[in-house]
Design an enzyme around this catalytic site. Structure first.
Site, PDB file in Angstrom:
ATOM      1  N   CYS A 189      39.596  44.286  43.492  1.00 53.14           N
ATOM      2  CA  CYS A 189      39.097  43.547  44.654  1.00 53.14           C
ATOM      3  C   CYS A 189      38.564  44.471  45.740  1.00 53.14           C
ATOM      4  CB  CYS A 189      40.203  42.654  45.213  1.00 53.14           C
ATOM      5  SG  CYS A 189      40.575  41.235  44.157  1.00 53.14           S
ATOM      6  N   CYS A 352      27.467  39.792  30.133  1.00 51.14           N
ATOM      7  CA  CYS A 352      28.753  39.119  30.373  1.00 51.14           C
ATOM      8  C   CYS A 352      28.437  37.745  30.961  1.00 51.14           C
ATOM      9  CB  CYS A 352      29.649  39.943  31.292  1.00 51.14           C
ATOM     10  SG  CYS A 352      28.967  40.253  32.940  1.00 51.14           S
TER      11      CYS A 352
END
Length: 394
Positions: A189, A352
């Site tokens: 993050c 992805c």
């Protein structure tokens, strides 16, 4: 008093008691229950607040960090005055102020294979608010061994996931993710960012699952994975079944004691010390490592020779895939094992869901000498939006 509740408690929990599915009996069960929360950060903050407010009788928190200013964008247990102090001290003060009828226990330590079984033992339910793979696998394995269900949550940027694992007869975390990806292939993050409200959404879902489980009401997420896209405000639920070959919860488990999870989840990849920020430090360099979906379609239509590799997970492939364009599934975690199977001469196109995992995969592959590797900008979502509008999205 009614059923042992004080007048203050009856007033406090009145909105619960008035729900037929909860009532006094459900509230009594909550008061008699215990929940351990691993992590007093982004996910642990809303989970702890709502479980304390709901009247869970005994709450435990495991953490070893100090409150940092950068935490306050999402870790709502803490405030500016707590910066520089223990997260657990800050959390205890906030929770006891919120509901003095809840007993708060704290474990100011890093959870590891040596202490996890002792700390997790004796709780009715666990909420995993961790933010790293070693702790997620550790919590999962310990809960399976102890027979304790836990609420899983994960967040990154605008995307979140939630489920309940290790419930009787249900799958565990390893049934969904057998092996963790190498750390150099996974942005955290701090690197990728996270929308501040997202852990509030996911952590509240984890608290909701704990409350339903403890009160014995409703249907939990056991056997389902909830996918949350906060940018599109879309939710999708996927069924998960137990893996009969699971190393922990399968009928013939090979992992029967807690292991060295830092080693299991891997160290820096050989030859891949530099992350994307070090190898692609300009927008121009990034563009050289990408192609767009229209270029991919042109190559498909022209019958060009290339390799198309999907680095998503099995369950994502089942939702939508580019098999018709020649795609091959190689989940990101297995990329180091599959790397030698790629042709160094033919163009190598990675994709992805939306791009970030592809960026990581390309950086790793180029560090391993695959100068022909590029990422599909926008991932399969861009393909669905611009090339195949009828393709399922998630």
């Amino acid at each position: 008093m009614s059923d042992g509740f004080s007048r203050d408690e009856l007033v406090r929990y009145g909105r619960h008691v008035s729900i037929p599915e909860v009532g006094l009996e459900g509230q009594r069960r909550l008061r008699a229950s215990s929940v351990l929360i691993v992590g007093a950060g982004g996910l642990g903050s809303p989970a702890a607040l709502y479980l304390a407010a709901a009247g869970v009788g005994r709450l435990g928190l495991v953490d070893h960090d100090l409150v940092e200013l950068s935490n306050l964008q999402r870790q709502v247990l803490h405030d500016t005055r707590a910066v520089g102090t223990s997260k657990l001290a800050s959390a205890r003060a906030r929770l006891e102020g919120l509901n003095p009828h809840v007993a708060v226990e704290t474990f100011e330590t890093r959870l590891d294979s040596g202490n996890a079984l002792d700390i997790l033992a004796g709780w009715d339910f666990v909420v995993d608010g961790s933010d790293n793979f070693p702790t997620r696998y550790l919590v999962n394995d310990a809960c399976v061994m102890l027979g304790t269900p836990f609420a899983y949550g994960a967040i990154l940027r605008f995307e979140g996931q939630a489920s309940v694992f290790a419930a009787p007869g249900g799958p565990c975390y390893r049934c969904l993710f057998r092996d963790p990806p190498p750390p150099d292939l996974v942005p955290n993050c701090a690197e990728a960012g996270v929308l501040g409200v997202l852990p509030g959404i996911v952590g509240s879902i984890q608290a909701n699952e704990a409350i339903k489980w403890l009160a014995g009401i409703g249907d939990t997420l056991a056997g389902r994975l909830l996918l949350i896209d906060a940018l599109r405000m879309e939710f999708r639920s996927l069924n998960i079944t137990p893996d009969l070959e699971c190393a922990v919860c399968g009928p013939e488990p090979s992992v029967t004691e807690l292991i060295d999870y830092e080693r299991f989840c891997g160290g820096p990849l050989d030859g891949a010390d530099a992350g994307p920020a070090e190898t692609e430090d300009t927008e121009e360099a990034m563009e050289e490592l990408e192609i767009d979906v229209h270029e991919l379609r042109r190559r498909v239509d022209d019958g060009e020779t290339f390799q198309l590799v999907d680095v998503r997970e099995d369950y994502e492939w089942d939702i939508c895939n580019l098999a018709h364009a020649g795609a091959r599934l190689v989940p990101l975690a297995t990329l180091p094992e599959a790397v030698e199977s790629f042709d160094r001469a033919a163009p190598l196109i990675i994709h992805c869901r939306s791009g970030p995992r592809g960026d990581r995969a390309v950086a790793y592959l180029r560090a391993m000498g695959y100068d022909n590797a590029v990422n599909l900008a926008g991932g399969i979502l861009a393909w669905a939006e611009e090339i195949e509008p009828g393709m399922p999205q998630y």
